[in-house]
Write an enzyme that holds these catalytic residues in place. Structure first.
Site, PDB file in Angstrom:
ATOM      1  N   ASP A  11     -63.549  50.722 110.663  1.00 62.40           N
ATOM      2  CA  ASP A  11     -63.396  50.471 109.220  1.00 62.40           C
ATOM      3  C   ASP A  11     -63.773  49.014 108.989  1.00 62.40           C
ATOM      4  OD1 ASP A  11     -62.631  50.790 106.497  1.00 62.40           O
ATOM      5  OD2 ASP A  11     -60.623  50.037 106.908  1.00 62.40           O
ATOM      6  N   SER A  12     -63.882  48.646 107.711  1.00 64.56           N
ATOM      7  CA  SER A  12     -64.179  47.252 107.371  1.00 64.56           C
ATOM      8  C   SER A  12     -62.989  46.340 107.661  1.00 64.56           C
ATOM      9  CB  SER A  12     -64.500  47.164 105.880  1.00 64.56           C
ATOM     10  OG  SER A  12     -63.396  47.671 105.148  1.00 64.56           O
ATOM     11  N   TYR A  43     -66.586  46.073 102.543  1.00 60.81           N
ATOM     12  CA  TYR A  43     -67.805  46.881 102.441  1.00 60.81           C
ATOM     13  C   TYR A  43     -68.023  47.337 100.992  1.00 60.81           C
ATOM     14  CZ  TYR A  43     -68.058  47.688 107.594  1.00 60.81           C
ATOM     15  OH  TYR A  43     -68.175  47.574 108.954  1.00 60.81           O
ATOM     16  N   GLY A  44     -66.918  47.555 100.291  1.00 61.48           N
ATOM     17  CA  GLY A  44     -66.993  48.174  98.960  1.00 61.48           C
ATOM     18  C   GLY A  44     -67.756  47.371  97.924  1.00 61.48           C
ATOM     19  N   CYS A  75     -63.407  55.147 107.127  1.00 61.01           N
ATOM     20  CA  CYS A  75     -63.742  54.375 105.923  1.00 61.01           C
ATOM     21  C   CYS A  75     -64.561  55.274 105.001  1.00 61.01           C
ATOM     22  CB  CYS A  75     -64.564  53.159 106.352  1.00 61.01           C
ATOM     23  SG  CYS A  75     -65.241  52.202 104.990  1.00 61.01           S
ATOM     24  N   ASN A  76     -64.071  55.467 103.786  1.00 58.39           N
ATOM     25  CA  ASN A  76     -64.803  56.300 102.821  1.00 58.39           C
ATOM     26  C   ASN A  76     -66.144  55.683 102.446  1.00 58.39           C
ATOM     27  OD1 ASN A  76     -62.640  58.414 101.457  1.00 58.39           O
ATOM     28  ND2 ASN A  76     -61.676  56.578 102.221  1.00 58.39           N
ATOM     29  N   GLU A 154     -55.359  43.672 103.360  1.00 59.05           N
ATOM     30  CA  GLU A 154     -55.786  42.754 104.435  1.00 59.05           C
ATOM     31  C   GLU A 154     -54.888  41.513 104.490  1.00 59.05           C
ATOM     32  OE1 GLU A 154     -58.414  43.256 106.762  1.00 59.05           O
ATOM     33  OE2 GLU A 154     -58.187  45.263 105.921  1.00 59.05           O
ATOM     34  N   CYS A 186     -59.804  55.473  99.483  1.00 62.07           N
ATOM     35  CA  CYS A 186     -60.114  54.337 100.360  1.00 62.07           C
ATOM     36  C   CYS A 186     -58.984  54.309 101.376  1.00 62.07           C
ATOM     37  CB  CYS A 186     -60.145  53.034  99.547  1.00 62.07           C
ATOM     38  SG  CYS A 186     -60.146  51.536 100.577  1.00 62.07           S
ATOM     39  N   HIS A 188     -57.561  52.073 102.899  1.00 62.65           N
ATOM     40  CA  HIS A 188     -56.559  51.012 102.744  1.00 62.65           C
ATOM     41  C   HIS A 188     -55.389  51.446 101.845  1.00 62.65           C
ATOM     42  CE1 HIS A 188     -59.693  48.372 104.372  1.00 62.65           C
ATOM     43  NE2 HIS A 188     -58.786  47.417 104.485  1.00 62.65           N
TER      44      HIS A 188
END
Ligand code: DGL
Length: 266
Positions: A11-12, A43-44, A75-76, A154, A186, A188
């Site tokens: 994932d990011s 990434y989004g 990660c979507n 994060e 997402c 997260h």
């Protein structure tokens, strides 16, 4: 390929830990590598080319350096932008992705009003448009890109004033329309479930993908006769781009048994 090889997740950042937690429960004896691409996040807010480039490099590292038996794109956003290409480029390998659960949401919604929260890039993706065209008939769907929300996770701000303020901005139209089912599109966002529920202010069904993705992963491994037959608990190892102490601390809050961290060498 052999059953004692590990499984790689990426994932990011730390959002994919919501998938890893469910996978650990479903597959206790498998070994896991988890890549958090924190140094290249979010990434989004990035372009298709940027996301595809990172997804390719990370997949190559997992398949050819760590020799994993399966890759889970936790990660979507990376799934929407890169999964198809990664599968075409690595036809021999198991590559599993995660997508906003529009179909289950439309089935479960009683009042046929659902919300989908995801990154801007996921909401703008062709893949998301296809999902809507295929599954959303008869439903009012509020699709909302939530720039800035992954950063709350994060930073370990799971229920702070800043997080609640952002959520209020993004969720107000859905709340006003009375949506009864909300897709966490997402990886997260499951870590913000408490804050999301509080912001909605009435009982709402939250759909998160961890359990479904883990079930699918297990079925794929079974089908390819790659399920581990070890009787020991599997390991969890973390590779992080731009690793630092704050990042480790947040990871340990979200995934308490995380202890082995290394800098991602790509
Ligand atoms: N966790 C990611 C997802 O599921 C993306 C977060 C980001 O890097 O913007 O889409």
């Amino acid at each position: 390929m052999s059953s004692n090889q590990a499984i790689g997740f990426f994932d990011s950042g730390w959002g994919g830990l919501s998938i890893l937690l469910a996978a650990r429960e479903a597959l206790p004896s498998e070994d896991f590598y988890y890549i958090a691409d924190c140094g290249y996040a979010p990434y989004g807010d990035q372009t298709h080319e940027y996301i595809l480039d990172r997804a390719r490099k990370i997949t190559h590292f997992l398949l050819h350096v760590k020799k994993v038996k399966a890759v889970v794109i936790a990660c979507n956003t990376a799934t929407a932008e890169a999964a198809q290409t990664l599968r075409e480029e690595n036809p021999q390998n198991i590559i599993i992705g995660v997508e906003p659960a529009v179909k289950p949401a439309t089935v479960q919604s009683v009042n046929h009003r659902i919300g989908v929260i995801a990154t801007d890039r996921t909401i703008a993706s062709t893949r998301y448009r296809q999902l809507l065209a295929r599954y959303s008939q008869g439903c009012v769907v509020h699709s909302q890109g939530c720039s800035g929300l992954m950063e709350c996770v994060e930073n370990g701000e799971l229920n702070s004033a800043t997080t609640r303020q952002l959520l209020n901005k993004y969720l107000a139209p859905m709340r006003d329309d009375g949506v009864d089912t909300l897709v966490l599109g997402c990886t997260h966002y499951p870590f913000l479930s408490e804050a999301i529920r509080a912001t909605m202010g009435y009982p709402v069904h939250l759909i998160q993908p961890g359990a479904a993705v883990s079930r699918h992963l297990k079925e794929c491994l079974q089908e390819h006769k790659l399920l581990s037959d070890s009787t020991h608990h599997g390991f969890n190892r973390f590779y992080v781009s731009d690793l630092n102490e704050d990042r480790k601390e947040v990871a340990q809050r979200l995934y308490p048994c995380a202890s082995l961290f290394e800098e991602l060498p790509i």
